[in-house]
Design a protein around this motif. Structure first.
Motif, PDB file in Angstrom:
ATOM      1  N   TYR A 177      68.365  -2.803 -43.834  1.00 58.03           N
ATOM      2  CA  TYR A 177      67.405  -1.945 -43.142  1.00 58.03           C
ATOM      3  C   TYR A 177      67.714  -1.872 -41.637  1.00 58.03           C
ATOM      4  O   TYR A 177      67.514  -0.834 -41.003  1.00 58.03           O
ATOM      5  N   SER A 178      68.224  -2.960 -41.064  1.00 61.71           N
ATOM      6  CA  SER A 178      68.529  -2.957 -39.643  1.00 61.71           C
ATOM      7  C   SER A 178      69.733  -2.065 -39.331  1.00 61.71           C
ATOM      8  O   SER A 178      69.861  -1.551 -38.226  1.00 61.71           O
ATOM      9  N   LEU A 179      70.633  -1.869 -40.291  1.00 63.10           N
ATOM     10  CA  LEU A 179      71.777  -1.000 -40.074  1.00 63.10           C
ATOM     11  C   LEU A 179      71.343   0.461 -39.988  1.00 63.10           C
ATOM     12  O   LEU A 179      71.963   1.262 -39.286  1.00 63.10           O
ATOM     13  N   GLY A 180      70.299   0.819 -40.705  1.00 56.15           N
ATOM     14  CA  GLY A 180      69.824   2.199 -40.709  1.00 56.15           C
ATOM     15  C   GLY A 180      69.001   2.560 -39.496  1.00 56.15           C
ATOM     16  O   GLY A 180      68.851   3.732 -39.164  1.00 56.15           O
ATOM     17  N   ALA A 181      68.478   1.585 -38.805  1.00 52.89           N
ATOM     18  CA  ALA A 181      67.572   1.885 -37.682  1.00 52.89           C
ATOM     19  C   ALA A 181      68.287   2.054 -36.378  1.00 52.89           C
ATOM     20  O   ALA A 181      69.282   1.923 -35.983  1.00 52.89           O
TER      21      ALA A 181
ATOM     22  N   LEU B 157      66.726 -17.425 -54.202  1.00 49.82           N
ATOM     23  CA  LEU B 157      67.209 -16.064 -54.426  1.00 49.82           C
ATOM     24  C   LEU B 157      66.341 -15.044 -53.709  1.00 49.82           C
ATOM     25  O   LEU B 157      66.850 -14.077 -53.123  1.00 49.82           O
ATOM     26  N   ASP B 158      65.050 -15.244 -53.729  1.00 50.83           N
ATOM     27  CA  ASP B 158      64.138 -14.342 -53.033  1.00 50.83           C
ATOM     28  C   ASP B 158      64.415 -14.332 -51.537  1.00 50.83           C
ATOM     29  O   ASP B 158      64.453 -13.270 -50.910  1.00 50.83           O
ATOM     30  N   THR B 159      64.654 -15.494 -50.968  1.00 54.61           N
ATOM     31  CA  THR B 159      64.951 -15.596 -49.538  1.00 54.61           C
ATOM     32  C   THR B 159      66.267 -14.908 -49.205  1.00 54.61           C
ATOM     33  O   THR B 159      66.358 -14.161 -48.223  1.00 54.61           O
ATOM     34  N   VAL B 160      67.280 -15.129 -50.033  1.00 56.42           N
ATOM     35  CA  VAL B 160      68.585 -14.498 -49.795  1.00 56.42           C
ATOM     36  C   VAL B 160      68.462 -12.978 -49.892  1.00 56.42           C
ATOM     37  O   VAL B 160      68.976 -12.242 -49.031  1.00 56.42           O
ATOM     38  N   PHE B 161      67.792 -12.476 -50.913  1.00 57.07           N
ATOM     39  CA  PHE B 161      67.636 -11.029 -51.064  1.00 57.07           C
ATOM     40  C   PHE B 161      66.807 -10.440 -49.922  1.00 57.07           C
ATOM     41  O   PHE B 161      67.072  -9.329 -49.461  1.00 57.07           O
ATOM     42  N   GLN B 162      65.810 -11.179 -49.453  1.00 52.22           N
ATOM     43  CA  GLN B 162      65.008 -10.698 -48.338  1.00 52.22           C
ATOM     44  C   GLN B 162      65.866 -10.556 -47.088  1.00 52.22           C
ATOM     45  O   GLN B 162      65.810  -9.540 -46.393  1.00 52.22           O
ATOM     46  N   LYS B 163      66.682 -11.577 -46.797  1.00 54.47           N
ATOM     47  CA  LYS B 163      67.557 -11.525 -45.618  1.00 54.47           C
ATOM     48  C   LYS B 163      68.561 -10.379 -45.749  1.00 54.47           C
ATOM     49  O   LYS B 163      68.836  -9.662 -44.784  1.00 54.47           O
ATOM     50  N   PHE B 164      69.100 -10.203 -46.956  1.00 55.28           N
ATOM     51  CA  PHE B 164      70.067  -9.140 -47.197  1.00 55.28           C
ATOM     52  C   PHE B 164      69.428  -7.765 -46.984  1.00 55.28           C
ATOM     53  O   PHE B 164      70.007  -6.889 -46.337  1.00 55.28           O
TER      54      PHE B 164
END
Length: 64
Positions: free
Chosen positions: A60-64, A48-55
């Motif tokens: 964040y990449s959409l905002g940059a 779950l931590d890995t999935v949330f990190q990727k999400f």
């Protein structure tokens, strides 16, 4: 002081004669179940931590 000594005697009597202690086999099985459950929960949390990190990285990449 007499109450304390009596309390200690009652505690010893209960632990020595009234408590049913697990056998070595039962203790080993219980420890194995706890170990396996802990491992499964750790893997689920890691996943779950890995999935949330990727999400979050995607968001964040959409905002940059």
């Amino acid at each position: 002081m007499n109450k304390f000594v009596n309390y200690c005697k009652l505690c010893y009597n209960e632990l020595a004669h009234e408590v049913t202690w697990p056998t070595r086999k039962e203790l080993t099985q219980s420890a194995s179940v706890v170990l396996l459950a802990s491992l499964i929960i750790a893997l689920v949390v890691f996943g779950l931590d890995t999935v949330f990190q990727k999400f979050m990285m995607f968001i964040y990449s959409l905002g940059a």
